[in-house]
Design a protein around this motif. Sequence first.
Motif, short mmCIF file in Angstrom:
data_model
loop_
_atom_site.label_atom_id
_atom_site.label_comp_id
_atom_site.label_asym_id
_atom_site.label_seq_id
_atom_site.Cartn_x
_atom_site.Cartn_y
_atom_site.Cartn_z
N MET A 1 0.84 -1.20 0.00
CA MET A 1 0.00 0.00 0.00
C MET A 1 0.88 1.25 0.00
O MET A 1 1.96 1.25 0.58
N GLY A 2 0.39 2.28 -0.67
CA GLY A 2 1.21 3.47 -0.73
C GLY A 2 0.44 4.67 -1.26
O GLY A 2 -0.65 4.56 -1.81
N LEU A 3 1.06 5.84 -1.07
CA LEU A 3 0.54 7.09 -1.59
C LEU A 3 1.34 7.46 -2.82
O LEU A 3 2.57 7.39 -2.82
N ARG A 4 0.64 7.88 -3.87
CA ARG A 4 1.29 8.30 -5.11
C ARG A 4 0.76 9.70 -5.47
O ARG A 4 -0.44 9.86 -5.70
N VAL A 5 1.67 10.66 -5.51
CA VAL A 5 1.32 12.04 -5.86
C VAL A 5 1.78 12.28 -7.29
O VAL A 5 2.98 12.20 -7.59
N HIS A 6 0.83 12.55 -8.19
CA HIS A 6 1.12 12.69 -9.62
C HIS A 6 1.28 14.16 -10.00
O HIS A 6 0.40 14.98 -9.77
N PHE A 7 2.43 14.48 -10.59
CA PHE A 7 2.77 15.84 -10.99
C PHE A 7 2.61 16.03 -12.49
O PHE A 7 2.86 15.11 -13.27
N THR A 8 2.22 17.24 -12.86
CA THR A 8 2.33 17.69 -14.25
C THR A 8 3.52 18.66 -14.31
O THR A 8 4.08 19.03 -13.28
N ALA A 9 3.88 19.08 -15.52
CA ALA A 9 4.96 20.04 -15.66
C ALA A 9 4.64 21.33 -14.91
O ALA A 9 5.52 21.96 -14.29
N GLU A 10 3.38 21.74 -14.94
CA GLU A 10 2.98 22.95 -14.24
C GLU A 10 3.13 22.79 -12.73
O GLU A 10 3.54 23.73 -12.02
N ASP A 11 2.82 21.60 -12.21
CA ASP A 11 2.95 21.37 -10.77
C ASP A 11 4.38 21.52 -10.29
O ASP A 11 4.64 22.01 -9.19
N LEU A 12 5.33 21.11 -11.12
CA LEU A 12 6.75 21.18 -10.72
C LEU A 12 7.19 22.62 -10.50
O LEU A 12 8.14 22.87 -9.74
N SER A 13 6.53 23.56 -11.14
CA SER A 13 6.88 24.98 -10.94
C SER A 13 6.10 25.59 -9.79
O SER A 13 6.29 26.78 -9.47
N ARG A 14 5.25 24.79 -9.15
CA ARG A 14 4.40 25.33 -8.09
C ARG A 14 4.55 24.53 -6.79
O ARG A 14 3.60 24.41 -6.02
N VAL A 15 5.73 23.98 -6.58
CA VAL A 15 6.02 23.28 -5.32
C VAL A 15 6.55 24.29 -4.31
O VAL A 15 7.45 25.08 -4.62
N ARG A 16 6.00 24.30 -3.12
CA ARG A 16 6.42 25.22 -2.07
C ARG A 16 6.68 24.45 -0.79
O ARG A 16 6.11 23.38 -0.57
N VAL A 17 7.54 24.99 0.05
CA VAL A 17 7.76 24.46 1.40
C VAL A 17 7.24 25.48 2.39
O VAL A 17 7.54 26.68 2.27
N ALA A 18 6.44 25.05 3.34
CA ALA A 18 5.84 25.97 4.31
C ALA A 18 6.92 26.78 5.02
O ALA A 18 8.04 26.30 5.27
N ALA A 19 6.60 28.02 5.35
CA ALA A 19 7.58 28.95 5.92
C ALA A 19 7.99 28.61 7.34
O ALA A 19 8.97 29.15 7.85
N GLY A 20 7.28 27.71 7.98
CA GLY A 20 7.61 27.33 9.36
C GLY A 20 6.62 26.30 9.84
O GLY A 20 5.81 25.77 9.07
N PRO A 21 6.65 25.97 11.12
CA PRO A 21 5.71 24.98 11.65
C PRO A 21 4.27 25.46 11.54
O PRO A 21 3.99 26.64 11.70
N ASP A 22 3.39 24.54 11.25
CA ASP A 22 1.96 24.84 11.16
C ASP A 22 1.31 24.39 12.47
O ASP A 22 1.28 23.21 12.80
N ALA A 23 0.78 25.36 13.22
CA ALA A 23 0.27 25.06 14.56
C ALA A 23 -0.84 24.02 14.55
O ALA A 23 -0.88 23.13 15.40
N MET A 24 -1.76 24.10 13.59
CA MET A 24 -2.89 23.18 13.58
C MET A 24 -2.46 21.76 13.24
O MET A 24 -2.91 20.78 13.85
N TRP A 25 -1.57 21.61 12.25
CA TRP A 25 -1.06 20.27 11.93
C TRP A 25 -0.33 19.70 13.14
O TRP A 25 -0.48 18.51 13.47
#
Length: 332
Positions: A1-25
Motif C-alpha cells: 500500500m502506498g501514496l502516489r502524488v502525480h505531478f504535471t509540468a505545471e505542478d513542478l513549478s508550483r512546489v512550495r515548502v511551508a515557511a515554518g511549523p503549522d500550529a494546527m497540523w
Amino acid sequence: MGLRVHFTAEDLSRVRVAAGPDAMWEIVLSASQLARTGGRAVFGPWRAETRTRLRHLPAPQSRLIRYLAPPVGDFPDFLTPAGAPADLAGGIEAALSTPRRRLRQDLAVLPSPPGWARPLADADRTTLAELGEALRGFHRAALAPVWPSLQSLIDADRALRARALLGHGTDGLLHSLRPTLRWSPPVLEADYPVDRDLHLGGRGLLLVPSVFCHRTPVTLIDPELPPVLVYPVAQGPGWWTGPAGRIPSGALARLLGPSRAAALRVIEDGCTTGELARRIGVTPPTASQHTAVLREADLIVSTRYRNKVLHTLTPLGTALLTVGPAAENPAH
C-alpha cells in the motif's frame, strides 16, 4: 500500500515548502501521537510530561481532542484548514469558521459520534467555542513548552530543502525527501496505510515539515482541497529538551571568544562544517569543535544530509545575534 502524488509540468513549478511549523497540523498530529505507544525513544518523555500538564485541561475538552484526533485512522480535514494562517490564532479561527455542510462532511470520517459530540456537526456555537478552548489548552500543554525546539528542527529542515532546490531545482528538492518520500518522475511515492493516488492537476503542492508527523507523510482526505503533504523532519531522542530562553552557564563560558562569535554569524545563513572552516579561516576539526560547543549551548542545530552536516541557528542563536555588539565581541 502506498501514496502516489502525480505531478504535471505545471505542478513542478508550483512546489512550495511551508515557511515554518503549522500550529494546527502539529496540534492534531501531536494529539494523535500522545495516544500511541510507538516511537518511545523519540516521543516517550514528551508524552509523560505532556500527560501531566494535560491534567489541568477540563475533561470535556480533553475528550473532544481525543475524539477528533484518534491514534489511528483518519481525522477531519477542517482541523487543518488548507490555506489558513500557520499561526495558532489564525488556524483556530479558520477551523471554527468551517461551514456546517463542510463540518458534517469532514466529521463523517470518524466513528459515529457520542451524544456530547453531535452538536459539533451542527456548528453549535457553544460546542465550537469549547473546541477552540480545547485546541488552545492542548497547545499550551503539549506544544508551547517544546515550540523553540520544534521551530529549530523545522528551520533546519527548510535549510536543507532550500539548498537542494538552489543546487538542483525542484527535482533536487523532491529527491531530498528520501527515504520517507521517493521521487520517480512524475510521481512522488511513499508508504501509506491505504492505497491512494493524488493528482495535482496543475494546482501545485505545499510541503509542510512536521516534528509530530512520524515515519509516514500525511495529506488531506478531500482531493478537491488545495494539495498539502505533511512530512516528518529528522529528530532524535532528546529533541524536546532545549533550554527555554537561557544558555547553561558552563556552555556560555566556553562560547565566549571572537572565533565562536564569528562562527555563529557565518552559520546565520546556514552552512556545512567545511564551509564554516573556509569562511572563518580555521581547519575543519577546529570548525567541528566550534559547532559542537554552539550546539551544546542550543544556539545551532546540525542536520546530516547525505555525506554532509548542515548547521543552522536556533531561535536562541538568532536572538543572541540580534543583541548587537555583544554578539560580535562577547568578551565585553
